[in-house]
Design an enzyme around this catalytic site. Structure first.
Site, PDB file in Angstrom:
ATOM      1  NE  ARG A  37       3.716   1.110  -1.556  1.00  0.00           N
ATOM      2  CZ  ARG A  37       4.166   0.106  -2.277  1.00  0.00           C
ATOM      3  NH1 ARG A  37       5.343   0.213  -2.901  1.00  0.00           N
ATOM      4  NH2 ARG A  37       3.460  -1.006  -2.394  1.00  0.00           N
ATOM      5  CB  ALA A  70       2.380  -2.915   0.566  1.00  0.00           C
ATOM      6  CB  SER A  71      -2.592  -2.366  -2.513  1.00  0.00           C
ATOM      7  OG  SER A  71      -3.406  -3.154  -1.686  1.00  0.00           O
ATOM      8  CB  VAL A  72      -0.424  -2.061  -7.297  1.00  0.00           C
ATOM      9  CG1 VAL A  72       0.175  -1.213  -8.404  1.00  0.00           C
ATOM     10  CG2 VAL A  72      -0.088  -3.532  -7.489  1.00  0.00           C
TER      11      VAL A  72
END
Length: 399
Positions: A37, A70-72
């Site tokens: 990530r 950017a999503s959780v």
């Protein structure tokens, strides 16, 4: 002598924390331990890249919500589990973001699968393309285009996933999803957002899972409206088919609220969002109220969650969910009720408390959503409560 954690340590710790709260299918856990990530968030401190939180990658100059983020990670994992990608699947993702989710999808479908991700914003699409190239996922297809159109030239798809929040299910997505294929999307209706997992069965989409979530709204759909009250300090978020009348509600806060308490109680850490979801399966008046600090300071009764609480609005009156800790029950010390304003306050409060009681009696029950194409006659709808949108007719049924 202590040493700083490596990137692998940080990534594995994040996944460990996610799995400890919610076990994941083995392929998804492996993918999350594999994809970096941090490489999709260049310039961000690695500790932040591997925290379980959303990260804005492009601000929206015209509003408070980010244009892209950017999503959780735990939400990413939850939606991938809903999607259930298989080796060899052809997948379309709407909302490229950082490219991180596309990389995870590529790991899950393998060399025989195919991933296409689209984004309306050229800068976001470029960010995703560069990150995927940098991390060895050059084979993922990135397209700059309006996500509402999908990518028909590479259809049909076995799986489709939206990582932006649509208000409706576009007809174009229906046309590109294979029969038997799955669609996962953070769908917005009646003021709330749920990640809904649906499977196509001919001319219907039928849900088998719904999870609470929050996403940036998709660009190009305007079926969700906002009506401002009390000089803009209170906002009602509702669908276009709900007749919320600003003129009739203009004086709704002129008198104090009346409080009406239900017999339903919850634990201090117990979620009660299911009240809202269940109410959407029976009541066309349910929507969302947002009460700002200015309104609270002016004496408006505090909703259970000021920024997003379920409310009923009808004509010149409204009622919304409130809570109070009284410790009368040690296991469930918080009681739920309704604060109501306007001439029909008592009736709306009674209705809201009935919704609370219905949820309280079956707290884990989740409605089944069946989506039909717009124009489907009533006689062909599945049994339940219908909500009409531009491209679809949603029917919610609860056992």
């Amino acid at each position: 002598m202590s040493t700083s954690p490596t990137l692998d340590d940080l990534r594995n710790q994040l996944v460990d924390d996610i799995v400890a709260k919610r076990p994941l299918p083995a392929p998804i856990e492996r993918a999350m331990r594999t994809v970096h990530r941090d490489a999709h968030l260049p310039g961000l401190d690695p500790t932040d890249a591997y925290s379980n939180r959303a990260v804005t990658i492009k601000d929206n100059p015209q509003g408070p919500l980010a244009l892209s983020c950017a999503s959780v990670p735990s939400t990413v994992a939850m939606m991938l589990a809903q999607l259930d990608p298989r080796p060899g699947d052809r997948i379309l993702e709407i909302g490229a973001g950082t490219g991180y989710n596309a990389a995870l999808l590529s790991e899950l479908v393998g060399a025989q699968g195919e991933v296409t991700t689209v984004d309306i914003d050229p800068g976001v699409a470029l960010h995703a393309r560069e990150a995927l190239n940098r991390t060895g996922y050059e084979h993922v297809r990135v397209m700059e285009r309006d996500g509402l159109t999908g990518a028909p030239e590479h259809a049909p798809y076995d799986r489709m996933i939206a990582t932006v929040g649509p208000w409706d299910i576009p007809a174009t997505w229906w046309q590109q999803l294979a029969d038997g294929g799955r669609l996962v999307l953070p769908l917005r209706w009646r003021g709330q957002t749920r990640s809904v997992a649906l499977t196509r069965h001919g001319d219907t989409l039928v849900s088998d899972d719904m999870e609470l979530c929050g996403f940036v709204p998709i660009i190009g759909q305007d079926g969700e409206l906002t009506t401002e009250l009390a000089n803009g300090t209170v906002r009602i978020h509702h669908d276009q088919d709900q007749p919320v009348d600003l003129d009739r509600l203009s004086d709704v806060f002129a008198t104090p609220a009346t409080e009406h308490w239900s017999q339903t109680r919850v634990g201090s850490q117990e979620s009660f969002d299911g009240i809202w979801l269940r109410a959407t399966a029976t009541d066309d008046h349910i929507c969302r109220i947002e009460v700002t600090n200015q309104a609270l300071e002016a004496g408006v009764r505090r909703p259970v969650i000021p920024g997003r609480s379920p409310a009923l609005v009808a004509g010149d009156s409204l009622a919304y969910l409130i809570a109070e800790r009284d410790n009368a029950d040690e296991e469930r010390p918080v009681r739920l009720g309704a604060a109501a304003y306007g001439p029909a306050a008592a009736a709306l409060a009674t209705t809201l408390n009935a919704n609370i009681a219905a949820w309280g009696a079956h707290r884990t029950a989740v409605p089944i959503m069946t989506s039909h194409p717009a124009g489907t006659p009533d006689s062909r709808l599945s049994g339940g409560h219908a909500i009409d949108k531009a491209d679809s007719r949603l029917v919610l049924h609860i056992n």
